[in-house]
Design a protein around this motif. Structure first.
Motif, short mmCIF file in Angstrom:
data_model
loop_
_atom_site.label_atom_id
_atom_site.label_comp_id
_atom_site.label_asym_id
_atom_site.label_seq_id
_atom_site.Cartn_x
_atom_site.Cartn_y
_atom_site.Cartn_z
N VAL A 163 30.99 46.35 18.94
CA VAL A 163 31.29 47.07 19.96
C VAL A 163 32.53 47.33 20.48
CG1 VAL A 163 30.55 47.11 22.50
CG2 VAL A 163 28.91 46.09 20.82
N LEU A 164 33.55 46.28 20.37
CA LEU A 164 34.80 46.57 20.58
C LEU A 164 35.68 47.12 19.71
CD1 LEU A 164 35.86 43.22 22.37
CD2 LEU A 164 34.71 45.38 23.54
N LYS A 165 35.14 47.53 18.58
CA LYS A 165 35.99 48.00 17.08
C LYS A 165 36.35 49.34 17.71
CE LYS A 165 35.69 47.82 12.16
NZ LYS A 165 34.77 48.00 11.36
N LYS A 201 35.86 44.76 39.02
CA LYS A 201 34.59 43.97 39.27
C LYS A 201 34.99 42.93 40.51
CE LYS A 201 31.19 40.91 37.46
NZ LYS A 201 30.68 40.24 36.22
N LYS A 202 36.25 42.38 40.29
CA LYS A 202 36.85 41.46 41.05
C LYS A 202 38.26 40.91 40.96
CE LYS A 202 35.08 36.90 39.47
NZ LYS A 202 34.29 35.67 39.76
N TYR A 203 38.78 40.45 41.69
CA TYR A 203 40.23 39.66 41.65
C TYR A 203 39.98 38.14 41.46
CZ TYR A 203 45.19 38.35 42.19
OH TYR A 203 46.33 37.62 42.05
N ASN A 204 40.54 37.55 40.25
CA ASN A 204 40.39 36.13 40.29
C ASN A 204 41.67 35.66 40.96
OD1 ASN A 204 40.35 33.46 39.31
ND2 ASN A 204 38.74 34.19 37.80
N ILE A 220 30.75 46.69 28.42
CA ILE A 220 31.94 46.42 27.76
C ILE A 220 32.84 45.85 28.84
CG2 ILE A 220 33.94 47.35 26.77
CD1 ILE A 220 31.99 49.36 25.32
N LYS A 221 33.22 44.60 28.86
CA LYS A 221 34.07 44.09 30.26
C LYS A 221 35.64 43.86 29.82
CE LYS A 221 29.84 42.96 31.44
NZ LYS A 221 28.99 43.86 32.50
N GLY A 222 36.40 43.76 30.65
CA GLY A 222 37.94 43.61 30.50
C GLY A 222 38.42 42.78 31.37
N ARG A 223 39.69 42.47 30.96
CA ARG A 223 40.57 41.56 32.02
C ARG A 223 41.84 42.25 31.83
NH1 ARG A 223 38.83 35.56 30.01
NH2 ARG A 223 37.07 35.49 31.30
N VAL A 224 42.44 42.14 33.17
CA VAL A 224 44.08 42.75 33.22
C VAL A 224 44.73 41.64 33.74
CG1 VAL A 224 45.63 44.74 34.28
CG2 VAL A 224 43.25 44.92 33.93
N LYS A 276 35.83 40.38 25.24
CA LYS A 276 36.20 41.39 26.27
C LYS A 276 37.62 42.09 26.10
CE LYS A 276 34.76 38.56 30.29
NZ LYS A 276 33.80 37.65 29.28
N LEU A 277 37.75 43.16 26.23
CA LEU A 277 38.92 43.88 26.26
C LEU A 277 40.11 43.30 26.98
CD1 LEU A 277 37.87 47.78 26.08
CD2 LEU A 277 38.45 46.23 24.21
#
Length: 570
Positions: free
Chosen positions: A396-398, A411-414, A428-432, A470-471
């Motif tokens: 999926v992420l390829k 979605k939210k700030y951790n 498809i989820k991601g993190r910054v 995750k991306l």
């Protein structure tokens, strides 16, 4: 026999497979698993020389090899080889016109037909010159939403030819009539949709191109029994491994279902009254591409819940509301509770429900349709299909490459991990990471004030995280540490008479010497720095082990104070 089955071997040997060793599944009736004359693979478990008898095991776990994919493909290949031999014999021995016409037809072939009858269940019967004397049928699903009446001419594609019943199954769906041509590689993984179920194999179409593929229903000689919840169904989304890249004489690309472990689902029990009530929740007639109408039930930050009927609920992700999402806006705010919407089904996902007791409904899941209300999707100009839940996340992420720009939704700030959790699509989820929020230190210090749940952001793909699920994204446009890149880091260590150790994005560590801390002379260059302080850096060189950075204002783009500006000497 009710206590087991007898298996005959060459040289007159006969062994008994007791009921407990017939299958890895619970055996209620031995007749449901094997029939007389069936070929099986057996493992000898016990030998009694005195009584001249031996016991066998027919369990797939005992008789199969570790490579289930090869075994499954071998069965499919053997079936089509035998089918070709049967067709050649029919051509030579049978002079009837029906037998000749059956041998001339093959899956994937386009034929011109005339509508002969429309049944009460929505299916249609056809006739034509190429199929005279044969029964040609298209189910309601395979009419492709076309309005047809008796006497209409139609172009159809053959899905399956049943030689025993002299019956041909066809489809009028546009994506199957005009498949796209694409070069494939062997053992590549692709999403597909099941179109027809035959006795030995299933006919599916690749989501990317619409080409027809054949998938074996069994993975082993002894794989003869499946519960209803395990059986493949028309309209089901699956992941397949392509084993051939060109259609053979049979008209199909050959593939096998992805070997990834299937999710546990509830086993059907006819005597359970509560289960009969839940079947209406789990099973529905919706399939990919269907148009549905519903009422907005609730609006969340990244998705909207839509009630399609009394018991069926669908979701609309923030990415499936507008064709072009303005950065900084909140797409879900366009919809209000109680609003009527028309949407297209683009996928589905399984979610756990706590509506029933775990002891009576273990591993119970409910299927939630994924919907889209994007104008292009509703007009048919776009054909979005989400991968199923059992899809390999790496596949999926390829398509996402480092440096690629994407639109994501907060979605939210951790606050504990100091990262931003975002969603590109519903699956498809991601993190910054904090250091990639902005080049402005004020944003990094007060991220919760600048990033709101559901807000659309423009991000740059960095890669995937260590789990591959995750991306990793960047909001600064930086996706790698190259010479001249301006980045934000924070002081990890202050080393007297040496300089600073700085924590950089992407898990890198940088070093700034005393010479690269300021543009002007300072008697105590380290006096203004402390551990944890955010600093703006310019990458001077980047190696695998160490990254040299400069904190000089002239390099990092910080405006110098007037009294420190350099004046050109004339």
């Amino acid at each position: 026999m009710p206590y087991g089955v007898f298996v005959e071997f060459p040289y007159g040997l006969t062994g008994l497979a007791p009921k407990s060793a017939m299958s890895d599944k619970f055996v209620t009736d031995t007749k449901d698993h094997f029939v007389i004359g069936q070929t099986v693979t057996a493992k000898v478990t016990s030998i009694d020389e005195e009584k001249q008898r031996f016991l066998l095991s027919l369990k797939i776990s005992d008789c199969s090899s570790e490579d289930s994919v090869s075994e499954s493909f071998s069965l499919l290949s053997q079936y089509f080889k035998e089918l070709q031999e049967i067709k050649s014999i029919m051509n030579k021995r049978d002079d009837s016109s029906i037998a000749q016409k059956l041998c001339e037809l093959k899956p994937g072939q386009r034929v011109q037909l005339v509508v002969q009858e429309i049944k009460s269940d929505g299916s249609a019967l056809f006739s034509g010159i190429c199929a005279s004397g044969l029964t040609v049928e298209a189910t309601h699903r395979h009419l492709g939403g076309k309005k047809i009446v008796m006497g209409d001419q139609a172009t159809a594609v053959i899905l399956h030819v049943d030689y025993l019943k002299s019956k041909v199954y066809v489809s009028l769906q546009e994506e199957l009539l005009s498949p796209k041509q694409k070069m494939f590689t062997a053992d590549s993984q692709h999403p597909a949709v099941v179109q027809h179920i035959a006795s030995e194999y299933a006919v599916a179409s690749l989501v990317e191109t619409g080409q027809l593929i054949a998938i074996p229903l069994a993975c082993h000689f002894n794989d003869t029994f499946r519960f209803d919840s395990e059986k493949m169904k028309v309209g089901q989304s699956i992941m397949v491994l392509l084993k051939t890249t060109e259609p053979g004489d049979h008209g199909f690309l050959l593939a096998v279902q992805s070997p990834k472990k299937r999710r546990n689902v509830i086993r059907l029990r006819q005597e359970s009254k509560t289960l009969e009530e839940t079947l209406a929740v789990v099973k529905h007639s919706l399939s990919l591409g269907d148009m549905v109408t519903g009422t907005v039930k609730s609006v969340k930050a990244t998705f909207v819940t839509v009630a399609l009927n009394d018991k069926l609920i669908g979701n609309i992700h923030a990415s499936e509301i507008l064709d072009n999402v303005p950065i900084g806006t909140f797409p879900t705010s366009k919809l209000k509770a109680g609003q009527k919407v028309t949407a297209r089904v683009i996928g589905g996902r399984d979610v756990k429900t706590h509506r029933y007791l775990p002891i009576s409904h273990p591993y119970f899941t409910q299927t939630i349709p994924e919907l889209s209300i994007r104008p292009r999707e509703l007009k048919g100009e776009s054909n979005t299909v989400l991968c199923p839940d059992d899809c390999n996340t790496e596949e999926v992420l390829k398509p996402f490459k480092p440096g690629q720009m994407v639109t994501c939704f907060v979605k939210k700030y951790n606050t504990i991990k100091k990262w931003l959790e975002v969603e590109v699509t519903s699956n498809i989820k991601g993190r910054v990471q904090q250091l990639l929020f902005s080049t402005n230190t004020k944003v990094l210090k007060h991220a919760e004030q600048y990033f709101k749940n559901g807000q659309a952001l423009s991000a740059t793909v960095v890669g995937s995280d260590i789990t591959g699920s995750k991306l990793c994204l960047s909001l600064t446009g930086v996706h790698s540490l190259e010479k001249g890149t301006i980045i934000i880091g924070y002081v990890k260590k202050v080393i007297p008479h040496v300089g600073l150790t700085v924590t950089l994005p992407f898990g890198k560590t940088g070093k700034a010497s005393l010479f690269h801390l300021s543009d002007t002379f300072v008697e105590q260059p380290l006096e203004g720095f402390s551990v944890g302080q955010l600093v703006k850096c310019c990458v001077l060189s980047s190696d695998d082990d160490i990254t040299e950075v400069s904190l000089r204002q002239s390099r990092s783009g910080i405006q110098l104070h007037a009294k420190y500006r350099l004046v050109e000497v004339k």
